[in-house]
Design an enzyme around this catalytic site. Structure first.
Site, PDB file in Angstrom:
ATOM      1  CB  SER A   1      14.927 -61.852  -9.963  1.00 29.59           C
ATOM      2  OG  SER A   1      16.319 -61.637  -9.927  1.00 29.59           O
ATOM      3  CE  LYS A   2      13.588 -68.989 -11.493  1.00 35.84           C
ATOM      4  NZ  LYS A   2      13.461 -69.940 -12.558  1.00 35.84           N
ATOM      5  NE  ARG A   3      18.267 -62.826 -13.596  1.00 38.32           N
ATOM      6  CZ  ARG A   3      17.430 -63.742 -14.088  1.00 38.32           C
ATOM      7  NH1 ARG A   3      17.874 -64.925 -14.411  1.00 38.32           N
ATOM      8  NH2 ARG A   3      16.152 -63.475 -14.252  1.00 38.32           N
TER       9      ARG A   3
END
Ligand code: GLU
Length: 490
Positions: free
Chosen positions: A252-254
């Protein structure tokens, strides 16, 4: 049909590798088909908007050298390309949908919606709007709207029917309309939701192919219904496989380093990143792995995109980057690495540092690791390690080291400035001294390396004499000889 694709990010931060892949595939497909590639900024969620995000994005694309044919920065015939500048268009379409009975105003308070949701969750049924406001008559809703009562506009999803998404990658995916929520299309702040704006814009921007991440697949039946309600032909859809971490969890973007900007800072080449990202989900014919952007345009096709998730393998990216560093022209490499070693250039001068850049490039994974290796090379040598030095406690070796040092000290200072010449001179002296004391091959060069650097590994010695120069080379040899004498005298 002329091909038009788009990359439609929300300006919520930096470009990440997943976004880069989506943009790249859209670009490659459009180029291959002789079509256009459009940038559209989807900023309808004003709460998630991040200042500077559009500039960051444009910077990233400028660095990676993927050009758009239309977009907010260059204009085009189907603009504006920022959704917050197209609000009237979305509202006009709500009117059309309302008139044909496909959209209705919903006056439910957030408290009511929350309660409904909680009770659905408690009963383990998927949370969905109960369609209460669908029963409000047009006359009543007009009156309530006129009174200024807050409301959103929802999509009237048919009760029961099948919606089929024909996807170029996934084939036909069927959805039961009964499982689709009456999606909010226009929020109470007058902004459209993603779904309405996306469909209206794809239509008005004449997008022929929607290529996007798999996470948007569940939204697609809603979009297909909207196209139908508005009497428009839907574009062709292609949903790209998920990006996975090496442990196969969703990337994910995280998770970790996913911002393209980070790879730029670490000294990856844009060409290597493109090459790597292109292979995340798409497989070319044959075994070949290195592709320029031009090659990719030539080779790319959506029917070679996999359904299965693509694992992001950092080690492979590093390998690929080292291949690009290896292949880069000397001038380009120097230009890219110089800013990372400017401190060394100040103390040691350009030419020595440039020789170090070229000497150490082999095997360097990034510009940053290359700069670290160069800094390491110019750093003071390690304190002589007794274990390594023990190998030099041999009469012949001591004599050879002494002889090479003496002869090098006799070389005129200006001859040290011709790096190739001093390198050859060094080799010559070393071989001659070796011959005189019958040392050759590894038993000659390894002791000389240790004597000069205090280490067992490092760049070719003939290069190192140029990189270091007279004072340092003679100083190092002397340091070793002193150490050895001290050992012997003890
Ligand atoms: N704005 C959406 C995003 O952030 C676009 C999805 C789509 O391509 O339809 O990815």
């Amino acid at each position: 049909m002329s091909v038009r694709t788009r990359y439609a990010p929300s300006p919520t931060g930096f470009l990440h590798v997943g976004g880069l892949r989506t943009a790249l595939y859209n670009y490659l497909f459009a180029r291959k088909e002789g079509g256009q590639f459009i940038l559209r900024i989807e900023d309808t969620d004003q709460t998630r908007k991040v200042d500077g995000a559009v500039d960051n994005l444009l910077d990233a694309f400028a660095w990676i050298e993927i050009p758009f044919d239309e977009g907010p920065h260059i204009g085009g015939d189907t603009g504006p390309y920022i959704q917050s500048e197209r609000l009237d268009l979305y509202r006009a379409h709500i009117k059309i949908l309302a008139e044909s009975g496909h959209a209705y105003p919903c006056f439910c308070s957030s408290e009511r919606l929350e309660k409904m949701r909680d009770s659905q969750v408690a009963q383990s049924i998927p949370p969905m709007y109960d369609r209460q406001c669908r029963a409000v008559t047009t006359a009543e809703s007009s009156a309530r709207i006129d009174r200024g009562e807050p409301h959103v506009w929802r999509m009237a999803i048919p009760d029961s029917r099948e919606v089929t998404v024909k996807d170029l990658i996934r084939g036909e995916v069927r959805f039961d309309a009964a499982t689709i929520d009456d999606q909010v299309l226009l929020k109470s702040d007058g902004y459209p939701t993603y779904h309405l704006a996306n469909v209206v814009d794809d239509h008005h921007m004449q997008i022929s192919h929607v290529i996007r991440g798999e996470e948007w697949l569940p939204s697609t039946p809603k979009h297909i219904l909207l196209y139908e309600f508005l009497g428009w032909e839907a574009p062709v859809f292609a949903h790209l496989p998920l990006l996975l971490n090496p442990d196969r969890s969703k990337m994910s973007k995280r998770s970790g380093d996913v911002a393209v900007e980070e790879y730029r800072k670490k000294g990856f080449l844009p060409q290597a990143l493109i090459n790597f990202v292109a292979l995340l989900g798409w497989h070319p014919q044959g075994e070949r792995e290195i592709f320029s952007l031009e090659d990719l345009v030539h080779e790319f096709s959506l029917d070679r995109v996999n359904k299965a998730g693509a694992v992001f393998d950092l080690a492979k990216l590093q390998w690929m980057n080292s291949e690009y560093i290896k292949a880069e022209s000397d001038d380009n490499l120097i230009e890219h690495v110089r800013p990372l070693v400017s401190d060394l250039i100040q103390t040691h001068g350009s030419s020595r540092v440039e020789l170090a850049i070229l000497t150490l490039r082999a095997g360097a994974e990034t510009y940053l690791t290359l700069s670290e290796k160069i800094h390491d090379l110019f750093a003071p040598s390690p304190i002589r390690n007794p274990e390594l030095m023990a190998g030099l406690c041999d009469d012949k070796v001591v004599l050879v080291v002494g002889e090479v040092g003496r002869r090098l000290a006799g070389v005129e200072e200006r001859d040290w400035e011709d790096f190739e010449k001093i390198g050859n001179t060094y080799k010559e002296f070393a071989s001659e001294a070796g011959r005189a004391y019958s040392l050759k091959g590894k038993s000659l060069w390894m002791p000389l390396r240790i004597a000069m650097t205090g280490r067992e590994h490092g760049p070719e010695l003939a290069k190192l004499v140029g990189i270091w120069g007279r004072d340092r080379v003679l100083g190092e040899l002397e340091k070793t000889l002193k150490y050895l004498k001290h050992q012997v005298l003890r």
